[in-house]
Design an enzyme around this catalytic site. Structure first.
Site, PDB file in Angstrom:
ATOM      1  CG  ASP A  80      -6.765  -2.821  -3.063  1.00  0.00           C
ATOM      2  OD1 ASP A  80      -7.274  -1.785  -2.596  1.00  0.00           O
ATOM      3  OD2 ASP A  80      -5.545  -3.050  -3.009  1.00  0.00           O
ATOM      4  CG  HIS A  89      -5.775  -2.392   0.556  1.00  0.00           C
ATOM      5  ND1 HIS A  89      -5.059  -1.901  -0.505  1.00  0.00           N
ATOM      6  CD2 HIS A  89      -5.206  -1.875   1.665  1.00  0.00           C
ATOM      7  CE1 HIS A  89      -4.097  -1.114  -0.062  1.00  0.00           C
ATOM      8  NE2 HIS A  89      -4.161  -1.085   1.257  1.00  0.00           N
ATOM      9  CB  SER A 129      -0.955  -0.047   1.194  1.00  0.00           C
ATOM     10  OG  SER A 129      -1.983   0.908   1.072  1.00  0.00           O
TER      11      SER A 129
END
Length: 350
Positions: A292, A322, A192
């Site tokens: 995601d 995610h 991320s």
């Protein structure tokens, strides 16, 4: 035992019990979730349902300090218990860091090493929140992992996190002997926001001709403009939300105009991939999750790199959300995905 500890034990046991049910039983509990021709893994679906039943607060709805504690509590619920041969807390310049040494990389000498940056929207996360995935990556890949903290927003705005990540990489090159690293077998990686930092660090390394063997980018943020179909499809109900993304942007780079958000230090997808830079960019293993909001921008970056001539392997885990990198203890399908990521890391640094 404190109330908070009792709650943690009860929630962790309930979660593992539910997601540990045989697959045939999981499929009979609730309805499948299908979106964009993808089907969410049953154990992930049940985990999300249990979170809703438990009324787990969304971290972005809490004051920042409380949200940071809550994120660590939630990651601890799904974390695995993998062990490594050694771990050492140390300082990487001004930054706190932790070195994980698997059995395959014990002893003196120069070993392959992953420099890892945690996710959390540049606002949340620390060494503790990503302790479990770092252990699993180290042990399964057979490489040392150096996890590094960096300054967080809103206390420290852009480009503080980027500058810290690049400083950590430079420190590693200068102090490789201290952490048993082989500078010919170095990787940078993260998930991320951490994937964003790793990608930007790799770009800087290529521009300066510094050694780097691999980029390990796990559902990275690559485009601060975020005009994607995946954000519209998955921005609510799949752990990472539009609200979290907005909070992170407001905390880390509120001062940037739309044009300034194309800065490759925050949006690597807009980097100038001149032939000389592209030729020096480390090979990339980039993975995304099907459900995601960041899926499309990560895959757009992979395509951009490939078009520039960079060696890229793109892997979409269609049934994941995610955050799957952290779910190494409670969700079997997520753990299997992380093990695959670890094997790609091992192959990339062989």
């Amino acid at each position: 035992m404190t109330f908070s500890r009792v709650r943690h034990v009860v929630e962790r046991s309930a979660l593992r019990g539910l997601t540990g049910l045989p697959g045939v039983v999981q499929r009979r509990v609730g309805r499948p979730v299908v979106r964009d021709t993808q089907t969410l893994a049953d154990d992930v679906r049940l985990m999300l349902a249990l979170q809703r039943l438990a009324r787990e607060p969304a971290v972005e709805t809490l004051p920042v300090a409380q949200g940071r504690r809550e994120l660590n509590r939630q990651t601890a619920l799904v974390a695995g218990d993998d062990q490594v041969a050694e771990e050492h807390d140390l300082r990487v310049g001004d930054l706190a860091a932790r070195l994980y040494v698997p059995q395959a990389c014990q002893g003196p000498g120069a070993h392959p090493l992953l420099l890892f940056f945690h996710g959390g929207g540049f606002v949340y996360g620390d060494l503790a929140s990503h302790d479990a995935p770092c252990r699993l990556l180290a042990q399964e890949a057979g490489v040392r992992v150096l996890s590094v903290d960096y300054r967080l927003a809103p206390e420290h705005r852009f480009p503080a996190a980027h500058d810290d990540a690049l400083a950590a990489y430079r420190w590693l090159l200068e102090h490789a002997d201290e952490v048993g690293a082989d500078t010919a077998r170095l990787a940078v990686g993260g998930d991320s926001a951490g994937g964003n930092l790793a990608a930007a660090t790799a770009l800087a390394a290529a521009e300066e001709g510094l050694p780097l063997a691999l980029q390990l980018l796990v559902y990275p943020g690559t485009d601060a403009l975020r005009d994607t179909e995946s954000l519209r499809l998955f921005g609510d109900g799949f752990y990472l939300t539009q609200g979290f993304i907005d909070l992170a942007a407001d905390a880390y780079y509120p001062q940037l105009s739309e044009e300034e958000r194309r800065d490759p230090r925050i949006s690597p997808v807009y980097a100038d991939l001149a032939p000389a830079v592209a030729a020096r960019l480390a090979p990339v293993f980039l993975c995304t999750a099907g459900f995601d909001p960041l899926r499309d921008e990560g895959e757009a970056y992979a395509r951009r790199l490939e078009e520039a001539g960079v060696a890229v392997e793109l892997r979409r885990f269609e049934d994941q959300i995610h955050g799957f990198l952290n779910m190494t203890g409670a969700v079997r399908s997520s753990r299997a995905a992380v093990v695959e990521v670890a094997h790609r890391l091992s192959a990339g640094l062989a």
